[in-house]
Motif scaffolding. Sequence first.
Motif, mmCIF file in Angstrom:
data_model
loop_
_atom_site.group_PDB
_atom_site.id
_atom_site.type_symbol
_atom_site.label_atom_id
_atom_site.label_comp_id
_atom_site.label_asym_id
_atom_site.label_seq_id
_atom_site.Cartn_x
_atom_site.Cartn_y
_atom_site.Cartn_z
ATOM 1 N N SER A 170 0.473 47.935 -0.891
ATOM 2 C CA SER A 170 1.941 47.932 -0.844
ATOM 3 C C SER A 170 2.519 47.005 -1.911
ATOM 4 O O SER A 170 3.479 47.361 -2.603
ATOM 5 N N LEU A 171 1.929 45.830 -2.074
ATOM 6 C CA LEU A 171 2.388 44.911 -3.110
ATOM 7 C C LEU A 171 2.108 45.464 -4.502
ATOM 8 O O LEU A 171 2.897 45.273 -5.429
ATOM 9 N N ALA A 174 4.752 48.088 -5.199
ATOM 10 C CA ALA A 174 6.033 47.422 -5.482
ATOM 11 C C ALA A 174 6.042 46.852 -6.896
ATOM 12 O O ALA A 174 7.047 46.936 -7.604
ATOM 13 N N ALA A 196 5.374 52.085 -1.783
ATOM 14 C CA ALA A 196 5.177 50.757 -1.192
ATOM 15 C C ALA A 196 5.768 50.686 0.207
ATOM 16 O O ALA A 196 5.132 50.199 1.148
ATOM 17 N N LYS A 200 3.719 49.986 3.864
ATOM 18 C CA LYS A 200 4.015 48.919 4.811
ATOM 19 C C LYS A 200 5.524 48.745 4.929
ATOM 20 O O LYS A 200 6.210 48.594 3.916
ATOM 21 N N MET A 202 7.124 46.272 5.836
ATOM 22 C CA MET A 202 7.581 44.949 5.410
ATOM 23 C C MET A 202 8.131 44.951 3.988
ATOM 24 O O MET A 202 8.772 43.986 3.568
ATOM 25 N N GLU A 203 7.872 46.022 3.238
ATOM 26 C CA GLU A 203 8.461 46.135 1.910
ATOM 27 C C GLU A 203 9.982 46.254 1.967
ATOM 28 O O GLU A 203 10.655 46.220 0.933
ATOM 29 N N TYR A 205 11.630 43.939 2.763
ATOM 30 C CA TYR A 205 12.006 42.647 2.187
ATOM 31 C C TYR A 205 12.513 42.812 0.751
ATOM 32 O O TYR A 205 13.358 42.048 0.287
ATOM 33 N N HIS A 206 11.966 43.816 0.048
ATOM 34 C CA HIS A 206 12.312 44.034 -1.362
ATOM 35 C C HIS A 206 13.320 45.166 -1.555
ATOM 36 O O HIS A 206 13.707 45.449 -2.685
ATOM 37 N N ALA A 341 13.522 38.292 -0.334
ATOM 38 C CA ALA A 341 12.286 38.285 0.450
ATOM 39 C C ALA A 341 12.151 36.976 1.220
ATOM 40 O O ALA A 341 11.703 36.968 2.384
ATOM 41 N N SER A 355 3.378 37.459 5.779
ATOM 42 C CA SER A 355 4.545 38.032 5.099
ATOM 43 C C SER A 355 5.049 37.157 3.961
ATOM 44 O O SER A 355 5.830 37.622 3.128
ATOM 45 N N LEU A 358 4.956 38.516 0.482
ATOM 46 C CA LEU A 358 6.033 39.356 -0.031
ATOM 47 C C LEU A 358 7.027 38.549 -0.855
ATOM 48 O O LEU A 358 7.789 39.105 -1.652
#
Length: 515
Positions: A170-171, A174, A196, A200, A202-203, A205-206, A341, A355, A358
């Motif tokens: 995922s990172l 991104a 991404a 996940k 949690m992306e 966040y971006h 993030a 996390s 991120l």
Amino acid sequence: MEKWSLMTITVLLALTVRWTVSLGSYSGAGKPPMYGDYEAQRHWQEVTYNLPVRQWYFNTSDNNLLYWGLDYPPLTAYHSFLCAYIAKLINPDWIALHTSRGYESQPHKLFMRTTVFIADLLVYIPAVILYCFSLKETSTKKKASICALCILLYPGLILIDHGHFQYPLSLGFALWGVLCLSYDWDLLGSVAFCLALNYKQMELYHSLPFFCYLLGKCFKKGLKGKGLVLLTKIAGTVVVSFAVCWLPFCTDMAQIMQVLRRLFPIDRGLFEACMFSSPPPRLANIWCSLSVLIKIKNIVSPQTQLKLSFAVTFLSLLPTCIKLTVQPSLRGFKFALVSCALSFFLFSFQVHEKSILLVSVPVCLILNEIPFMATWFLLVSTFSMLPLLLKDGLLLPYAVTMLAFLLVCVASFSIFEKTSAEDLQLKPFSLSLKGYVSWFKSFPKIVRSLFLLSITLMGVLSLASAAVPPPQTLPDLFPVSVSIISCLHFLLFLVYFNVVILWDSKNSRSQKKIS
């Protein structure tokens, strides 16, 4: 030729460090009944290979969601299926339904570690290399290689991916999104970020920096002309990307709703105190730090917790998002990725200690611009995960990689010589305070002293956590201390990054190029 020889050495060194770390322990090794993240990844392979798609996210007799039920988006499930298909060819016992639960062996460990290694090599590492070559500040081959080396030696990501056990996809996706946007490949960047986000959740966040930057870019081009065309293309690209990822689940609304419930477990509250340990929780965000004094989960309902978390998170990132939309620039976009993030990590709902990665990866992207503060943040971010790393038996890799990263950054960027207001991107802010803050002249010395104090404190707490038994009356003294100290650092970093963004005059100049 020299360019690639230097970079080849950099990549080989980064891969060697990763493989060395992977030879050690992993999350939950030999610790039934739940084991850890290693078993979670193996179990998802078992589930996705042996069960039809419609059962992947549902609780059934063959899929007990209380035992590492799948709680990531479809792309994670497809990746698990791909790994499972290869695992089946090597040894069917690794993913046998029911009987493979808690499976541990050296050949299987080698297989699982190799899958992470390959994911890193195919997705994350190439994105880092190309990103470093794309930077104007690293126009020379040597500078690009040095920048890549520092990013690839960031200890937090190495320890979590190759020690604890996690995939960097995922990172990596991104980062490909950021890279594409830096070349004005907006549609490809949108696809990369959709991948991404569908790997996940949690992306998210971006997500706001990506959205605000692209929206601001469309505004600057004019919503009655080229801007409207670009906006339509981006919207279509996003819709198609999501449709392709979710296609197997789109046949039934119940399927979609169940997947969403698994991705966003609102009923669990602000955080899970017992995820890895007994209370109090060991997470360096504001809610967990406050819970040491105020038991928020006991006095506020889950719905109120959600509303409170949303309100604080939204207000903390609103100024950055407005600035980025009004004055879109690539530099502002990268700083916004960090600030937003970090706001999500500190104030949002259901945060995990991992996390913080991120936030850390976007900080890696500005390592060449503010090497002193970026190095400091990346060290603190790794330190904040110390309780988790100690639980996984990663003390030695933690100590070695932290020290190596610090030494490489000091040698590469001469960070102690870059502590002036101008070096820290604070000159516009300092000018606005001229005549009010007389101590700004001694600012570099103050910052260096605070850095050394911070490093000393992290070193002492790391040693104490590993070697000193806590008092019987305060068994969680060291983990809680790590969390609170890290949280205080992160709050100060959040203020710093927002000051840099809001007082940045470079954005207003560079955004003219977009229009």
